[in-house]
Design an enzyme around this catalytic site. Structure first.
Site, PDB file in Angstrom:
ATOM      1  N   LEU A  65       1.076   0.586   3.530  1.00 36.07           N
ATOM      2  CA  LEU A  65       2.232   1.371   3.983  1.00 36.07           C
ATOM      3  C   LEU A  65       2.134   1.663   5.486  1.00 36.07           C
ATOM      4  CD1 LEU A  65       2.377   3.849   0.948  1.00 36.07           C
ATOM      5  CD2 LEU A  65       3.741   1.789   1.329  1.00 36.07           C
ATOM      6  N   PRO A  66       3.263   2.092   6.092  1.00 33.72           N
ATOM      7  CA  PRO A  66       3.258   2.229   7.554  1.00 33.72           C
ATOM      8  C   PRO A  66       2.303   3.296   8.109  1.00 33.72           C
ATOM      9  CG  PRO A  66       5.511   2.109   6.720  1.00 33.72           C
ATOM     10  CD  PRO A  66       4.614   2.213   5.524  1.00 33.72           C
ATOM     11  N   LYS A 175     -12.189   1.129  12.230  1.00 33.30           N
ATOM     12  CA  LYS A 175     -11.093   0.317  12.771  1.00 33.30           C
ATOM     13  C   LYS A 175     -10.578   0.906  14.085  1.00 33.30           C
ATOM     14  CE  LYS A 175      -6.665  -1.673  12.429  1.00 33.30           C
ATOM     15  NZ  LYS A 175      -5.567  -2.287  11.808  1.00 33.30           N
ATOM     16  N   LYS A 250       0.151   2.537  18.240  1.00 35.59           N
ATOM     17  CA  LYS A 250      -0.062   3.340  17.014  1.00 35.59           C
ATOM     18  C   LYS A 250      -1.568   3.581  16.807  1.00 35.59           C
ATOM     19  CE  LYS A 250      -0.140   3.124  12.068  1.00 35.59           C
ATOM     20  NZ  LYS A 250      -0.064   2.361  10.842  1.00 35.59           N
TER      21      LYS A 250
HETATM   22  P1  NAD Z   1       5.864  -3.015   7.429  1.00 36.96           P
HETATM   23  O1  NAD Z   1       6.690  -1.935   8.021  1.00 36.96           O
HETATM   24  O2  NAD Z   1       6.266  -4.439   7.619  1.00 36.96           O
HETATM   25  O3  NAD Z   1       5.694  -2.781   5.844  1.00 36.96           O
HETATM   26  C1  NAD Z   1       5.594  -1.541   5.232  1.00 36.96           C
HETATM   27  C2  NAD Z   1       6.339  -1.635   3.900  1.00 36.96           C
HETATM   28  O4  NAD Z   1       6.119  -0.426   3.180  1.00 36.96           O
HETATM   29  C3  NAD Z   1       7.843  -1.781   4.076  1.00 36.96           C
HETATM   30  O5  NAD Z   1       8.289  -2.920   3.350  1.00 36.96           O
HETATM   31  C4  NAD Z   1       8.410  -0.476   3.493  1.00 36.96           C
HETATM   32  O6  NAD Z   1       9.650  -0.649   2.848  1.00 36.96           O
HETATM   33  C5  NAD Z   1       7.331  -0.107   2.495  1.00 36.96           C
HETATM   34  N1  NAD Z   1       7.281   1.309   2.114  1.00 36.96           N
HETATM   35  C6  NAD Z   1       7.269   2.405   2.911  1.00 36.96           C
HETATM   36  N2  NAD Z   1       7.183   3.526   2.171  1.00 36.96           N
HETATM   37  C7  NAD Z   1       7.121   3.130   0.859  1.00 36.96           C
HETATM   38  C8  NAD Z   1       7.012   3.819  -0.386  1.00 36.96           C
HETATM   39  N3  NAD Z   1       6.948   5.137  -0.454  1.00 36.96           N
HETATM   40  N4  NAD Z   1       6.999   3.081  -1.511  1.00 36.96           N
HETATM   41  C9  NAD Z   1       7.062   1.734  -1.469  1.00 36.96           C
HETATM   42  N5  NAD Z   1       7.166   1.026  -0.314  1.00 36.96           N
HETATM   43  C10 NAD Z   1       7.197   1.714   0.829  1.00 36.96           C
HETATM   44  O7  NAD Z   1       4.384  -2.784   8.009  1.00 36.96           O
HETATM   45  P2  NAD Z   1       3.183  -3.853   8.080  1.00 36.96           P
HETATM   46  O8  NAD Z   1       3.247  -4.607   9.376  1.00 36.96           O
HETATM   47  O9  NAD Z   1       3.143  -4.593   6.786  1.00 36.96           O
HETATM   48  O10 NAD Z   1       1.941  -2.864   8.210  1.00 36.96           O
HETATM   49  C11 NAD Z   1       1.446  -2.134   7.111  1.00 36.96           C
HETATM   50  C12 NAD Z   1       0.187  -1.416   7.549  1.00 36.96           C
HETATM   51  O11 NAD Z   1      -0.764  -2.378   8.020  1.00 36.96           O
HETATM   52  C13 NAD Z   1       0.399  -0.434   8.704  1.00 36.96           C
HETATM   53  O12 NAD Z   1      -0.390   0.699   8.473  1.00 36.96           O
HETATM   54  C14 NAD Z   1      -0.073  -1.225   9.933  1.00 36.96           C
HETATM   55  O13 NAD Z   1      -0.552  -0.382  10.968  1.00 36.96           O
HETATM   56  C15 NAD Z   1      -1.195  -2.034   9.334  1.00 36.96           C
HETATM   57  N6  NAD Z   1      -1.490  -3.289  10.045  1.00 36.96           N
HETATM   58  C16 NAD Z   1      -0.491  -4.110  10.449  1.00 36.96           C
HETATM   59  C17 NAD Z   1      -0.792  -5.297  11.136  1.00 36.96           C
HETATM   60  C18 NAD Z   1       0.299  -6.244  11.590  1.00 36.96           C
HETATM   61  O14 NAD Z   1      -0.001  -7.170  12.357  1.00 36.96           O
HETATM   62  N7  NAD Z   1       1.542  -6.079  11.133  1.00 36.96           N
HETATM   63  C19 NAD Z   1      -2.131  -5.625  11.392  1.00 36.96           C
HETATM   64  C20 NAD Z   1      -3.140  -4.782  10.931  1.00 36.96           C
HETATM   65  C21 NAD Z   1      -2.799  -3.614  10.258  1.00 36.96           C
END
Ligand code: NAD
Length: 301
Positions: A65-66, A175, A250
């Site tokens: 999740l975000p 991390k 972030k």
């Molecule tokens: P994203 O915004 O693409 O995906 C998050 C998903 O969570 C969305 O589809 C949203 O609809 C869903 N969501 C939010 N609240 C919800 C709930 N209550 N129930 C069900 N679904 C819910 O984000 P992401 O890029 O996939 O990143 C996710 C996590 O991974 C973050 O914490 C981010 O910091 C971390 N991260 C991301 C990357 C990257 O390159 N994108 C790399 C390392 C870590």
């Protein structure tokens, strides 16, 4: 084969859940966005109506999740009503939260899980969306030894390097430390290269010298921030792909908050955070973080 509930099929969660399916697990997923669920069904997954519905037969729950508020909202719910997802899980169930969030929220969810007889690990990842698709993520795990041992074979289906950093919350702290150091290395490398170029040096020649000298570091070696110096880097592709400035901001926000909580001195991290924040505010938030090189010119810094 394990019954897994997967919550959050975003840029990272979608491909991670797909790799669990490929490994032969039964995966029931939930996301607030219907198109994400439809895509998951198209590749053979099962879509749930809600997070509660997704965990009905789950032995393992994974979330991606975000931010911390989403993770706390999901697992702990409303404090008075005690209606979080943890209350619906069977004793002995394993919860893996792979979101990148503050360590305090991870510890709170871990404590509450423990009280309910549920095992919990925080397992933030490194490796980005490319690593998520390829199944080569690094997982940095915090939790008890027993919970780590249960999580490891599941994480192996989505990643290559699985580290145990310490108790609940330790994965998040490790991390943050890594990404804070990465921001300092990338800013410092950009700074040195820009100064060299402004003094008449060729960026590739200077990079070749420093990579064999004591300034050698990861940014110089594999992720040179100057366009054209190295093939296959985001810098040589208009800073597209890679790790976005917004995500670095972030992570730096989380690192500075953790440093404040532990009263740790992080002057280099603070300066790097300031540089990346200004760079993002200038409209470059969606570029790869090595674009900080562009931020270095006599006018801007
Ligand atoms: P994203 O915004 O693409 O995906 C998050 C998903 O969570 C969305 O589809 C949203 O609809 C869903 N969501 C939010 N609240 C919800 C709930 N209550 N129930 C069900 N679904 C819910 O984000 P992401 O890029 O996939 O990143 C996710 C996590 O991974 C973050 O914490 C981010 O910091 C971390 N991260 C991301 C990357 C990257 O390159 N994108 C790399 C390392 C870590």
């Amino acid at each position: 084969m394990t019954n897994i509930a997967f919550i959050g099929l975003g840029n990272m969660g979608g491909p991670m859940a797909a790799n669990l399916l490929k490994a032969g697990h039964n995966v029931v997923a939930f996301d607030l966005v219907k198109t994400a669920l439809d895509e998951f069904v198209n590749i053979g997954g099962v879509a749930a109506r809600s997070a509660a519905n997704a965990v009905e037969n789950a032995q393992v729950v994974i979330s991606m999740l975000p931010a911390g508020k989403h993770v706390a909202g999901l697992y702990l719910g409303n404090e008075q009503e005690k209606n979080g997802l943890l209350t619906l899980l069977a004793k002995g169930c394993l919860v893996i939260d792979s979101s990148t969030i503050d360590a305090q929220t991870s510890r709170s969810v871990g404590l509450c899980a423990n009280d309910l007889g549920i095992k919990f690990v925080d397992a933030p990842v490194s490796g980005g969306t490319a690593g998520a698709k390829a199944g080569t993520l690094s997982f940095i795990v915090g939790g008890e030894v027993e919970a780590f041992a249960l999580a490891e074979p599941i994480l192996n289906a989505m990643g290559k390097n699985i580290f145990h950093a310490g108790p609940a919350g330790a994965g998040q702290v490790a991390k943050m430390c890594n990404n804070m150091l990465l921001s300092v290395l990338m800013a410092g490398t950009s700074e040195a290269l820009r100064m060299g170029v402004e003094n008449g040096l060729d960026a590739k020649v200077l990079s070749d010298i420093m990579v064999k000298s004591s300034g050698r570091n990861w940014a110089l070696e594999i992720y040179n921030p100057v366009p054209g110096v190295m093939d296959g880097t985001p810098a040589s592709n208009d800073y597209q792909g890679g790790f976005m400035v917004d995500l670095m901001n972030k992570d730096l926000g989380l690192a500075l908050a953790a440093a404040q909580a532990s009263d740790s001195a992080v002057p280099m991290g603070q300066k790097a955070a300031e540089l990346f924040k200004d760079h993002g505010a200038e409209g470059h938030g969606r570029l790869d973080f090595s674009s900080i090189y562009q931020h270095y010119s006599s006018k801007k810094v």
